[in-house]
Design an enzyme around this catalytic site. Structure first.
Site, PDB file in Angstrom:
ATOM      1  N   HIS A 115       9.417  -3.197   3.308  1.00 31.36           N
ATOM      2  CA  HIS A 115       9.026  -3.535   1.866  1.00 31.36           C
ATOM      3  C   HIS A 115      10.410  -3.722   1.012  1.00 31.36           C
ATOM      4  CE1 HIS A 115       5.736  -0.663   3.312  1.00 31.36           C
ATOM      5  NE2 HIS A 115       5.134  -1.758   3.118  1.00 31.36           N
ATOM      6  N   MET A 165       0.794  -1.051  -0.014  1.00 33.21           N
ATOM      7  CA  MET A 165       0.002   0.063   0.029  1.00 33.21           C
ATOM      8  C   MET A 165       0.878   1.331   0.026  1.00 33.21           C
ATOM      9  SD  MET A 165      -3.280  -0.832   2.003  1.00 33.21           S
ATOM     10  CE  MET A 165      -2.843  -0.646   3.583  1.00 33.21           C
ATOM     11  N   ARG A 218       2.407   2.573   9.806  1.00 33.12           N
ATOM     12  CA  ARG A 218       1.753   3.253  10.865  1.00 33.12           C
ATOM     13  C   ARG A 218       2.491   3.952  11.950  1.00 33.12           C
ATOM     14  NH1 ARG A 218      -2.438  -0.394   9.333  1.00 33.12           N
ATOM     15  NH2 ARG A 218      -4.423   0.948   8.629  1.00 33.12           N
TER      16      ARG A 218
HETATM   17  O1  PAF Z   1      -0.014  -5.907   3.483  1.00 27.88           O
HETATM   18  C1  PAF Z   1      -0.402  -4.897   2.947  1.00 27.88           C
HETATM   19  O2  PAF Z   1       0.110  -3.805   2.537  1.00 27.88           O
HETATM   20  C2  PAF Z   1      -2.114  -5.069   2.257  1.00 27.88           C
HETATM   21  O3  PAF Z   1      -2.876  -5.609   3.049  1.00 27.88           O
HETATM   22  C3  PAF Z   1      -1.979  -5.884   0.882  1.00 27.88           C
HETATM   23  C4  PAF Z   1      -1.425  -6.912   0.996  1.00 27.88           C
HETATM   24  C5  PAF Z   1      -1.131  -4.896  -0.195  1.00 27.88           C
HETATM   25  C6  PAF Z   1      -3.328  -5.610   0.265  1.00 27.88           C
HETATM   26  O4  PAF Z   1      -3.938  -4.495   0.151  1.00 27.88           O
END
Ligand code: PAF
Length: 280
Positions: A37, A30, A187
Site C-alpha cells: 500500500h 481496505m 491476508r
Molecule cells: O484491492 C482492494 O483493497 C479492494 O478490492 C478495493 C479496491 C479497495 C475495493 O474495496
C-alpha cells in the site's frame, strides 16, 4: 493529515481541491496497510498534488462464507502509516453511509468479472466495481492507483473507468514482494509459519514459468503443468486455478505468442492467496 468520515465532506474536499487546480489522486484500500500500500501511496504522490487514501472494508465484495468479519483491521496503525507515507486526506466512511437503506444499484463489468477469481467468488467483482465507482463519485479524483497483484481487479477497474466515462485515469503498480518472493497481502497474516514457508512455492512456480517461456516454451498447457507440479509439492496448498490468459480480455491463451498473464489462486491452509506474472 486530514481525516474525513463524512461522505459529503469528502466530496466537498475533492471539489474544492479541483477548483484550486490540485490534481487529486485516490488510493482505495481496505486498510491493514503494508509496504504494498505504501508503494501505491508513493506512486500516487508522484502523480498528483492531493493524495486521498480511502480505508473501507467493503462488505459488498465478500461472499457469505468469506472472511469479512475476520478481515484484519488496525485503524490506529493505518493512520500512523498513512501519515508517515505523506497522505493528505484519509477517507474512512462507514458501511451505513456507503450503502444506504434501499440502495439497489450495482455495477457489473461483464465478460471480465466471471473469469479467474470470479468463478470461485461470484459477485466479488460486482462488489468491487460498485464500491470503486462510488469512491470515484465521492472523492472526484483525477487519478486512482491500484496494485497489479489483483490483476483482474486492475483490468476490471480500467474497463469500468473507460466504459462509464469516469474521467479517472487508472494507474497500475507492480506487486511488492517479501525477500523470499511472497506477494504482500493483508491476508498473509492468517498464515501459520508452516503455511507461510509453503506459500513461497507460488512465486517460485511463477518464476519457473517465466523461465520456461523465456527458453521458448510456447504451449500454455505445458507451462501450467510445470506451475501446478511445483505448487503441488506443498501438501498444505490446494490449487484453485492456474491459467494463462490475455492481459486485457482475460480470455484463455493456448500458445504464448505475445505477452500473456499467468494467474494463480490457491488455498494455503484456509487462506486464499492469489499471484500472477506476465510471461512472453
Ligand atoms: O484491492 C482492494 O483493497 C479492494 O478490492 C478495493 C479496491 C479497495 C475495493 O474495496
Amino acid at each position: 493529515m486530514q481525516i474525513i468520515k463524512d461522505i459529503d465532506e469528502m466530496t466537498a474536499c475533492g471539489e474544492t481541491a479541483r477548483a484550486k487546480g490540485e490534481t487529486v489522486v485516490l488510493v482505495p484500500t481496505m486498510g491493514f496497510l503494508h509496504a504494498g500500500h505504501v508503494k501505491l501511496i508513493e506512486t500516487g504522490k508522484r502523480q498528483g498534488s492531493l493524495l486521498v487514501l480511502s480505508i473501507f472494508v467493503n462488505p459488498a465484495q465478500f461472499g457469505p462464507k468469506e472472511d469479512f468479519n475476520a478481515y484484519p483491521r488496525d485503524i490506529e496503525r493505518d493512520l500512523k502509516t498513512a501519515k508517515e507515507a505523506g497522505v493528505d486526506v484519509v477517507f474512512i466512511p462507514d458501511a451505513a453511509g456507503m450503502y444506504r437503506q434501499g440502495s439497489r444499484t450495482f455495477v457489473t463489468v461483464e465478460g471480465l468479472s466471471e473469469r479467474l477469481c470470479g468463478r470461485a467468488r461470484p459477485g466479488h467483482f460486482k462488489g468491487v466495481a460498485t464500491v470503486v465507482l462510488k469512491l470515484f463519485n465521492i472523492v472526484r479524483p483525477h487519478k486512482a492507483v491500484f496494485g497489479k497483484k489483483d490483476f483482474q481487479q486492475f483490468v476490471i477497474i480500467k474497463r469500468l473507468a473507460e466504459d462509464l466515462n469516469a474521467g479517472v485515469e487508472i494507474v497500475g503498480v507492480d506487486t511488492v514482494r517479501e525477500e523470499d518472493g511472497l506477494a504482500l497481502s493483508s491476508r498473509n497474516t492468517y498464515l501459520s509459519p508452516e503455511e507461510r514457508r509453503a506459500a513461497c512455492a507460488i512465486p517460485r512456480a511463477l518464476q519457473a514459468a517465466r523461465q520456461a517461456a523465456e527458453c521458448g516454451q510456447r504451449q500454455s498447457l505445458a507451462i501450467i503443468e510445470k506451475v501446478r507440479e511445483i505448487i503441488a509439492k506443498e501438501r498444505v496448498i490446494a490449487i484453485e486455478y492456474v491459467e494463462i490468459c490475455d492481459p486485457m480480455t482475460l480470455e484463455d491463451v493456448r500458445r504464448v505468442e505475445k505477452e500473456a498473464l499467468l494467474a494463480v489462486a490457491a488455498r494455503v491452509g484456509r487462506t486464499r492467496l492469489i499471484d500472477n506474472t506476465l510471461i512472453a
